[in-house]
Structure formats: structure tokens, C-alpha cells
Design an enzyme around this catalytic site. Structure first.
Site, short mmCIF file in Angstrom:
data_model
loop_
_atom_site.label_atom_id
_atom_site.label_comp_id
_atom_site.label_asym_id
_atom_site.label_seq_id
_atom_site.Cartn_x
_atom_site.Cartn_y
_atom_site.Cartn_z
N THR A 15 -3.49 -10.94 13.02
CA THR A 15 -4.65 -11.85 12.90
C THR A 15 -4.27 -13.31 12.97
O THR A 15 -5.00 -14.13 13.53
CB THR A 15 -5.37 -11.58 11.55
OG1 THR A 15 -5.79 -10.23 11.54
CG2 THR A 15 -6.58 -12.47 11.38
N SER A 61 -1.46 -2.44 14.09
CA SER A 61 -1.81 -1.01 14.12
C SER A 61 -1.08 -0.32 15.27
O SER A 61 -0.95 0.90 15.28
CB SER A 61 -3.31 -0.82 14.32
OG SER A 61 -4.00 -1.56 13.35
N THR A 167 2.77 -3.00 -0.87
CA THR A 167 1.71 -2.14 -0.34
C THR A 167 0.52 -3.04 -0.03
O THR A 167 0.22 -3.95 -0.81
CB THR A 167 1.26 -1.12 -1.42
OG1 THR A 167 2.40 -0.35 -1.78
CG2 THR A 167 0.17 -0.21 -0.94
N GLN A 280 1.12 9.31 -5.78
CA GLN A 280 -0.06 8.67 -5.15
C GLN A 280 -0.49 7.44 -5.93
O GLN A 280 -1.27 6.64 -5.44
CB GLN A 280 -1.23 9.65 -5.13
CG GLN A 280 -1.03 10.82 -4.23
CD GLN A 280 -2.19 11.81 -4.27
OE1 GLN A 280 -3.26 11.52 -4.79
NE2 GLN A 280 -1.98 12.98 -3.71
N CYS A 281 -0.03 7.32 -7.18
CA CYS A 281 -0.41 6.16 -8.00
C CYS A 281 0.21 4.90 -7.42
O CYS A 281 1.30 4.94 -6.86
CB CYS A 281 0.08 6.31 -9.43
SG CYS A 281 -0.63 7.71 -10.28
N1 ASP Z 1 -5.40 -5.85 12.38
C1 ASP Z 1 -4.55 -6.96 12.03
C2 ASP Z 1 -3.10 -6.53 12.22
O1 ASP Z 1 -2.54 -5.91 11.37
C3 ASP Z 1 -4.81 -7.41 10.63
C4 ASP Z 1 -3.98 -8.58 10.16
O2 ASP Z 1 -3.22 -9.19 10.89
O3 ASP Z 1 -4.06 -8.93 8.98
O4 ASP Z 1 -2.52 -6.82 13.24
#
Ligand code: ASP
Length: 345
Positions: A15, A61, A167, A280-281
Site C-alpha cells: 500500500t 498477497s 502478527t 491458536q491464541c
Molecule cells: N494489500 C496490501 C499488501 O499487503 C496491504 C498493505 O500494504 O498494507 O500489499
């Protein structure tokens, strides 16, 4: 006069450098030169900045081991020339990417600071400027001509964390990350305060960096939920060529103690699939044998992830599975802190 630190900014996407596509209205990765243009304040920093960018910046992603190696190789090729590195990636998978880099870079003697932002740098209310400027300041910070930080870290919203302890916890708020089982290494307010006690000490020099580029991808996460069926568990454990599993259990490492479940895991272990128990916690640790519902796991040879995060467990599996270790050695190294990812006690 002391020499100004040389910092390399590595832009991979995310982003921080995105703009709106006016046709689809969706955010997409853009050219890195835009980023620096948006922060003229950067000129005031007491360091020399150089930047490199992925040829095609990505949304995180789309991260995978090919890009991990790409980042590691950029650092390797520039390691001796620079005093510190700031890696800009998307926040979505930043905890995974930075955790993996912490294992890939052995004997590190320089700061590697991952950061990004929740809003693009061109946005009026952006968090990108603070994140980027403070990350650069941290990468430049030295004491007695030595970097204060010599590990892989993640900086976001006024806090510097050990990367392999983080995380992502929030998709909307600027405070997007947490590190439940390890305190921040630095906090930025009016002053930039380092928590020296929690920072790993440098014991290496520039010549000793080892870059581990073999990563095993034949792994999976098996997250338990009440009602999970044998067919789901077996479908995952029988994936072709599977070498490792992060078993996400309840509480302090508990799982159903039904015979079919333990038998399925036992069969997988007999096929040399490494099974790591991670809670998982968000906080706390796995203690196999504390409850009756984890006694069986320990008995069949499930490895304790102790207080490791799932992100870091995935990274450590990718790394250790490539190391040709015996079963005993694998368990020994997985349950031991290699880069500060686990509390040994
Ligand atoms: N979808 C974006 C990514 O991880 C979100 C971000 O940059 O915060 O590339």
C-alpha cells in the site's frame, strides 16, 4: 566528523507505494520514485539514502519464496556497501516475509527494518511517512560506531518489533501489528527509545553473513476447530510430498484426544512429516503434557512450538526442512531459539 550511515531502501510493493486505479477503483502497486517525491522531509535525515525497487512491485498477497530469495539476494549483494536496510512490503504478509528473512540471514550484523503502511504515501492522512522516516532513523542508529539493531525487525505505528515475533492483527487501524510474546525493541514518541535489554547483541562482523536460500514449500497449516472431521484432517496429512505441518491447537497446545485423531497424526509422523504444535491464541505458550489433551501429542512425537507465532513457525519449517537434519536434531533446533523467535524457558 563521523561518517553518515549509508542506508538502502528496498521497495517490493504494498500500500505504501500504491495509487488508485481510476477504472476499477482498486489500489494497485506503483513506481517507487513516487514515494520519495512524496516525502521531501527525508532529505533532512542524517544519512545517505539509496533505493532499489522490484521491477514489478507486488501486493504482498502475491509474496512467495521466489520473492523472499529476491529480497535476500538484494541484501546479500549490497551487504558490505550499506550500514542498514529498510525493506518496504505490504503489511498483509509482512510478518511472514520478515520472519522468513530472519532465518535466511544468519550471523547478521546490520539492521534490516521492514515497514509499510495502511494508507498510501500520497494520501493526506497517511501513516506511511512516520513509518518510513522512523524506520530509516532506526536503521541509522549507532552506538560507539556500531548499529544499535543488528537483527530483522518490523516497525509500524511507533513500535519496533523483532520481526519473527509479529502478527498482523488489524486491517483497518494504523496499529496493524502486535508481538504478544516479546516486548517492543524500541518505541517512538517525542524521543526514539531503544529497549536495549531486549535487543539481540551483535557478535558477528560483516564477513560472516550467511544467506540461506533453500526453502521447503511442502508444508501446510492445520487449524483445529471443534467438530473437525477425520476426512479433513486426513486430506491435509495425506497431501503428496508433505514435509511439515503447523498444527494450530487450542490454549496451551491442546487437541482432541480421540483415537482417530492421534492415529492420523502418528501415521503422518511415521512418514517423516514434521508436526509442530502452535497455539491458536495470540499470546502464551504451548506446554505439551500440561493438560490430558496434549499428553498424547507429546507421546507420539509432536514438536512443541512453545511461544512461536504461526508466521514464524511456517518460516522456521521452510528453513529447517532444507537442512537435512535427523529427527532428533530437527526437534532440538525447532524447539530452541535460533533468531530469538522462541523463549527458551
Ligand atoms: N494489500 C496490501 C499488501 O499487503 C496491504 C498493505 O500494504 O498494507 O500489499
Amino acid at each position: 566528523m563521523t561518517k553518515k550511515p549509508n542506508i538502502l531502501i528496498i521497495y517490493t510493493g504494498g500500500t505504501i507505494g500504491m495509487i488508485k486505479d481510476y477504472q476499477t477503483n482498486a489500489l494497485k502497486a506503483f513506481d517507487f520514485s513516487q514515494i520519495i517525491q512524496n516525502i521531501p522531509e527525508i532529505e533532512q535525515l542524517k544519512c545517505i539514502l539509496t533505493s532499489v525497487s522490484f521491477e514489478e512491485p507486488i501486493d504482498s498477497s502475491n509474496m512467495n519464496t521466489f520473492y523472499y530469495i529476491n529480497i535476500a539476494e538484494i541484501i546479500e549483494a549490497n551487504y558490505k556497501k550499506f550500514d542498514g536496510f529498510v525493506v518496504l512490503t505490504g503489511s498483509d504478509t509482512m510478518a511472514f516475509v520478515s520472519s522468513t528473512l530472519s532465518f535466511m540471514l544468519e550471523n547478521l550484523a546490520k539492521p534490516i527494518i521492514f515497514t509499510g503502511s495502511q494508507l498510501p504515501i500520497g494520501d493526506l492522512r497517511t501513516d506511511a511517512k512516520e513509518n518510513l522516516i522512523t524506520s530509516i532513523e532506526i536503521a541509522c542508529s549507532q552506538k560507539n560506531n556500531k548499529p544499535i539493531i543488528s537483527e530483522v525487525c518490523l516497525y509500524f505505528e511507533y513500535k519496533l518489533y523483532r520481526a519473527n515475533r509479529t502478527t498482523k492483527i488489524n486491517a483497518d487501524q494504523f496499529e496493524a501489528f502486535t508481538s504478544m510474546n516479546y516486548p517492543p525493541l524500541a518505541e517512538s514518541g517525542v524521543h526514539l527509545n531503544f529497549n536495549h535489554y531486549f535487543i539481540s547483541e551483535t557478535t558477528h562482523n560483516d564477513d560472516e553473513l550467511i544467506v540461506r536460500k533453500n526453502l521447503v514449500e511442502n508444508i501446510a497449516i492445520l487449524k483445529l476447530f471443534p467438530g473437525i472431521t477425520k476426512s479433513v484432517v486426513d486430506a491435509i496429512l495425506n497431501i503428496e510430498n508433505l514435509q511439515g505441518i503447523v498444527l494450530e491447537t487450542y490454549g496451551s497446545g491442546n487437541a482432541p484426544n480421540e483415537t482417530w485423531f492421534l492415529e492420523s497424526l502418528k501415521k503422518a509422523i511415521s512418514k517423516n512429516i514434521k508436526i509442530v504444535n502452535v497455539t491458536q491464541c495470540e499470546g502464551g505458550r504451548v506446554v505439551q503434557g500440561h493438560y490430558e489433551t496434549s499428553v498424547g501429542l507429546k507421546a507420539i512425537g509432536v514438536i512443541s512450538g512453545k511461544d512461536i507465532t504461526t508466521e514464524s513457525a511456517i518460516a522456521k519449517l521452510m528453513y529447517l526442512l532444507s537442512e537435512n537434519l535427523s529427527n532428533t536434531e530437527f526437534t532440538f533446533y525447532f524447539e530452541k531459539s535460533l533468531r530469538g523467535e522462541i523463549s527458551d524457558s
